[in-house]
Design a protein around this motif. Structure first.
Motif, PDB file in Angstrom:
ATOM      1  N   GLU A  27       0.810  -1.224   0.000  1.00 30.55           N
ATOM      2  CA  GLU A  27       0.000   0.000   0.000  1.00 30.55           C
ATOM      3  C   GLU A  27       0.844   1.274   0.000  1.00 30.55           C
ATOM      4  OE1 GLU A  27      -3.304   0.561  -0.510  1.00 30.55           O
ATOM      5  OE2 GLU A  27      -3.289  -1.572  -0.968  1.00 30.55           O
ATOM      6  N   HIS A  28       1.914   1.301   0.772  1.00 34.66           N
ATOM      7  CA  HIS A  28       2.701   2.536   0.884  1.00 34.66           C
ATOM      8  C   HIS A  28       3.414   2.908  -0.419  1.00 34.66           C
ATOM      9  CE1 HIS A  28       6.008  -0.320   1.692  1.00 34.66           C
ATOM     10  NE2 HIS A  28       6.828   0.669   1.376  1.00 34.66           N
ATOM     11  N   LEU A  29       3.545   1.973  -1.348  1.00 35.27           N
ATOM     12  CA  LEU A  29       4.193   2.291  -2.625  1.00 35.27           C
ATOM     13  C   LEU A  29       3.208   2.604  -3.746  1.00 35.27           C
ATOM     14  CD1 LEU A  29       7.235  -0.163  -2.862  1.00 35.27           C
ATOM     15  CD2 LEU A  29       7.213   2.262  -2.265  1.00 35.27           C
ATOM     16  N   LYS A  30       1.956   2.226  -3.589  1.00 32.47           N
ATOM     17  CA  LYS A  30       0.981   2.444  -4.661  1.00 32.47           C
ATOM     18  C   LYS A  30       0.829   3.918  -5.006  1.00 32.47           C
ATOM     19  CE  LYS A  30      -1.621  -1.798  -4.104  1.00 32.47           C
ATOM     20  NZ  LYS A  30      -2.885  -2.425  -3.718  1.00 32.47           N
ATOM     21  N   SER A  31       0.736   4.777  -4.019  1.00 29.17           N
ATOM     22  CA  SER A  31       0.546   6.208  -4.309  1.00 29.17           C
ATOM     23  C   SER A  31       1.794   6.830  -4.926  1.00 29.17           C
ATOM     24  CB  SER A  31       0.127   6.969  -3.051  1.00 29.17           C
ATOM     25  OG  SER A  31       1.110   6.833  -2.051  1.00 29.17           O
ATOM     26  N   ILE A  32       2.969   6.428  -4.475  1.00 33.35           N
ATOM     27  CA  ILE A  32       4.197   7.019  -5.016  1.00 33.35           C
ATOM     28  C   ILE A  32       4.438   6.565  -6.456  1.00 33.35           C
ATOM     29  CG2 ILE A  32       5.877   5.315  -4.165  1.00 33.35           C
ATOM     30  CD1 ILE A  32       7.651   7.719  -3.350  1.00 33.35           C
ATOM     31  N   VAL A  33       4.108   5.317  -6.767  1.00 37.23           N
ATOM     32  CA  VAL A  33       4.251   4.819  -8.140  1.00 37.23           C
ATOM     33  C   VAL A  33       3.191   5.461  -9.034  1.00 37.23           C
ATOM     34  CG1 VAL A  33       4.191   2.772  -9.628  1.00 37.23           C
ATOM     35  CG2 VAL A  33       5.373   2.674  -7.424  1.00 37.23           C
ATOM     36  N   THR A  34       1.983   5.597  -8.522  1.00 35.11           N
ATOM     37  CA  THR A  34       0.923   6.282  -9.281  1.00 35.11           C
ATOM     38  C   THR A  34       1.364   7.690  -9.627  1.00 35.11           C
ATOM     39  OG1 THR A  34      -0.843   4.998  -8.251  1.00 35.11           O
ATOM     40  CG2 THR A  34      -1.464   7.130  -9.179  1.00 35.11           C
ATOM     41  N   PHE A  35       1.919   8.404  -8.653  1.00 33.20           N
ATOM     42  CA  PHE A  35       2.383   9.772  -8.879  1.00 33.20           C
ATOM     43  C   PHE A  35       3.522   9.812  -9.894  1.00 33.20           C
ATOM     44  CE2 PHE A  35       4.698  13.684  -7.898  1.00 33.20           C
ATOM     45  CZ  PHE A  35       3.661  14.608  -7.908  1.00 33.20           C
ATOM     46  N   ALA A  36       4.455   8.878  -9.786  1.00 26.26           N
ATOM     47  CA  ALA A  36       5.586   8.819 -10.727  1.00 26.26           C
ATOM     48  C   ALA A  36       5.092   8.587 -12.151  1.00 26.26           C
ATOM     49  CB  ALA A  36       6.563   7.727 -10.311  1.00 26.26           C
ATOM     50  N   LEU A  37       4.147   7.664 -12.323  1.00 29.09           N
ATOM     51  CA  LEU A  37       3.608   7.389 -13.656  1.00 29.09           C
ATOM     52  C   LEU A  37       2.768   8.548 -14.193  1.00 29.09           C
ATOM     53  CD1 LEU A  37       2.626   3.644 -13.189  1.00 29.09           C
ATOM     54  CD2 LEU A  37       4.316   4.534 -14.816  1.00 29.09           C
ATOM     55  N   ALA A  38       2.148   9.303 -13.297  1.00 30.27           N
ATOM     56  CA  ALA A  38       1.288  10.415 -13.718  1.00 30.27           C
ATOM     57  C   ALA A  38       2.075  11.679 -14.046  1.00 30.27           C
ATOM     58  CB  ALA A  38       0.265  10.727 -12.622  1.00 30.27           C
ATOM     59  N   THR A  39       3.276  11.809 -13.503  1.00 31.78           N
ATOM     60  CA  THR A  39       4.036  13.050 -13.697  1.00 31.78           C
ATOM     61  C   THR A  39       5.316  12.890 -14.494  1.00 31.78           C
ATOM     62  OG1 THR A  39       5.254  12.740 -11.625  1.00 31.78           O
ATOM     63  CG2 THR A  39       3.173  14.005 -11.519  1.00 31.78           C
ATOM     64  N   GLY A  40       5.863  11.688 -14.556  1.00 37.01           N
ATOM     65  CA  GLY A  40       7.125  11.484 -15.263  1.00 37.01           C
ATOM     66  C   GLY A  40       8.331  12.016 -14.519  1.00 37.01           C
ATOM     67  N   LEU A  41       8.165  12.341 -13.260  1.00 34.30           N
ATOM     68  CA  LEU A  41       9.286  12.881 -12.487  1.00 34.30           C
ATOM     69  C   LEU A  41      10.287  11.786 -12.119  1.00 34.30           C
ATOM     70  CD1 LEU A  41       7.423  15.312 -10.072  1.00 34.30           C
ATOM     71  CD2 LEU A  41       8.973  15.928 -11.946  1.00 34.30           C
ATOM     72  N   LYS A  42      11.505  12.206 -11.892  1.00 33.18           N
ATOM     73  CA  LYS A  42      12.556  11.281 -11.486  1.00 33.18           C
ATOM     74  C   LYS A  42      12.312  10.796 -10.060  1.00 33.18           C
ATOM     75  CE  LYS A  42      16.078  13.373 -14.385  1.00 33.18           C
ATOM     76  NZ  LYS A  42      15.812  14.744 -14.765  1.00 33.18           N
ATOM     77  N   ARG A  43      12.892   9.633  -9.757  1.00 34.84           N
ATOM     78  CA  ARG A  43      12.702   8.998  -8.452  1.00 34.84           C
ATOM     79  C   ARG A  43      13.014   9.944  -7.294  1.00 34.84           C
ATOM     80  NH1 ARG A  43      16.384   3.943  -6.941  1.00 34.84           N
ATOM     81  NH2 ARG A  43      17.903   5.596  -6.792  1.00 34.84           N
ATOM     82  N   ALA A  44      14.144  10.622  -7.349  1.00 34.05           N
ATOM     83  CA  ALA A  44      14.528  11.515  -6.245  1.00 34.05           C
ATOM     84  C   ALA A  44      13.532  12.662  -6.085  1.00 34.05           C
ATOM     85  CB  ALA A  44      15.934  12.065  -6.471  1.00 34.05           C
ATOM     86  N   ASN A  45      13.007  13.178  -7.191  1.00 36.11           N
ATOM     87  CA  ASN A  45      12.035  14.268  -7.120  1.00 36.11           C
ATOM     88  C   ASN A  45      10.716  13.801  -6.517  1.00 36.11           C
ATOM     89  OD1 ASN A  45      13.305  15.390 -10.251  1.00 36.11           O
ATOM     90  ND2 ASN A  45      13.764  16.271  -8.271  1.00 36.11           N
ATOM     91  N   VAL A  46      10.309  12.589  -6.844  1.00 38.62           N
ATOM     92  CA  VAL A  46       9.064  12.045  -6.301  1.00 38.62           C
ATOM     93  C   VAL A  46       9.248  11.727  -4.817  1.00 38.62           C
ATOM     94  CG1 VAL A  46       7.400  10.150  -6.429  1.00 38.62           C
ATOM     95  CG2 VAL A  46       8.323  11.134  -8.534  1.00 38.62           C
ATOM     96  N   ALA A  47      10.304  10.999  -4.495  1.00 36.48           N
ATOM     97  CA  ALA A  47      10.528  10.592  -3.103  1.00 36.48           C
ATOM     98  C   ALA A  47      10.765  11.795  -2.191  1.00 36.48           C
ATOM     99  CB  ALA A  47      11.713   9.628  -3.024  1.00 36.48           C
ATOM    100  N   GLY A  48      11.401  12.815  -2.711  1.00 34.35           N
ATOM    101  CA  GLY A  48      11.717  13.981  -1.892  1.00 34.35           C
ATOM    102  C   GLY A  48      10.666  15.080  -1.910  1.00 34.35           C
ATOM    103  N   LEU A  49       9.524  14.817  -2.537  1.00 31.33           N
ATOM    104  CA  LEU A  49       8.494  15.844  -2.679  1.00 31.33           C
ATOM    105  C   LEU A  49       7.952  16.293  -1.321  1.00 31.33           C
ATOM    106  CD1 LEU A  49       6.988  17.353  -4.972  1.00 31.33           C
ATOM    107  CD2 LEU A  49       5.169  15.650  -4.712  1.00 31.33           C
TER     108      LEU A  49
END
Length: 191
Positions: A27-49
Motif C-alpha cells: 500500500e505505501h508504494l501504490k501512491s508514489i508509483v501512481t504519482f511517478a507514472l502520472a508526472t514522469g518525475l525522477k525517483r529523487a524528485n518524487v521521493a523527496g516531494l
C-alpha cells in the motif's frame, strides 16, 4: 575509410504492466508509483516531494532548480491520477508527501519494490522506467512531443522520442500512398 563498428540501438523497454504490478505493490508504494507514472518525475524528485512544493488549489507542483538536472525549476500540472495520489497522503506527515510508518520514503525502489516486481513476474524494469513509461502513455493519447519535452524537463525532443515512440496517428494520412502507384511499374517489370 576506417572500419567503424555501428552499435545497435537498445530495444525500447517493455511498457509497464501496471495492473499486475499494482496487485503486488504494498500500500505505501501504490501512491508514489501512481504519482511517478502520472508526472514522469525522477525517483529523487518524487521521493523527496514536500507539501511546500504543491499548490492543491491550482493543481500544480514544482521542482526547485537545485533539484532538477537542468538546473531550472520545473512546473508540473497535476492530472487526476497525480492529485488522487497526493490527496491520499494528506495528514500523514507534516513536510513530506510520501511516507511509510510516519517516515519519508527515501528509496521507493528498495526491497518492497523489488519483491513486488518479482511477484508480478516483471523483469528488467526499474523505478526510473516509470519516467520512460510516462511519455509513451502521453504520446499514445496524442500529446505533442514539444509539450512532452517541456513537461518532462528533457533537454531535447530527441530525448523524448527515445521513449515516446508509440503514437503513429500523424502518419496514418500517408499509409495509403503506396496504393496510388501504378502496379504495372514494379521493379521486376522494369528490367
Amino acid at each position: 575509410m576506417p572500419d567503424i563498428e555501428m552499435l545497435k540501438e537498445p530495444e525500447p523497454r517493455v511498457t509497464l504492466e501496471k495492473e499486475r504490478l499494482f496487485k503486488e505493490l504494498p500500500e505505501h508504494l501504490k501512491s508514489i508509483v501512481t504519482f511517478a507514472l502520472a508526472t514522469g518525475l525522477k525517483r529523487a524528485n518524487v521521493a523527496g516531494l514536500k507539501w511546500s512544493q504543491i499548490d492543491l488549489s491550482r493543481r500544480i507542483a514544482w521542482i526547485f532548480a537545485t533539484q532538477a538536472k537542468s538546473s531550472k525549476p520545473i512546473g508540473i500540472p497535476l492530472n487526476d491520477e497525480a492529485m488522487s495520489a497526493i490527496l491520499s497522503q494528506r495528514s500523514k506527515h507534516k513536510t513530506n508527501v510520501f511516507t511509510y510508518n510516519g517516515k519519508p520514503i527515501k528509496n521507493p525502489a528498495g526491497t518492497a519494490w523489488k519483491k513486488a516486481l518479482k511477484r508480478a513476474k516483471i523483469e528488467n524494469y526499474t523505478f526510473h522506467d516509470n519516467r520512460h513509461t510516462w511519455p509513451t502513455n502521453y504520446t499514445v493519447q496524442g500529446t505533442p512531443t514539444r509539450q512532452l519535452t517541456e513537461l518532462g524537463d528533457w533537454s531535447s525532443e530527441k530525448m523524448v522520442k527515445r521513449y515516446a515512440h508509440m503514437n503513429v496517428d500523424h502518419l496514418k494520412q500517408y499509409a495509403a500512398n503506396s496504393a496510388q502507384f501504378d502496379t504495372k511499374l514494379t521493379p521486376a517489370k522494369l528490367q
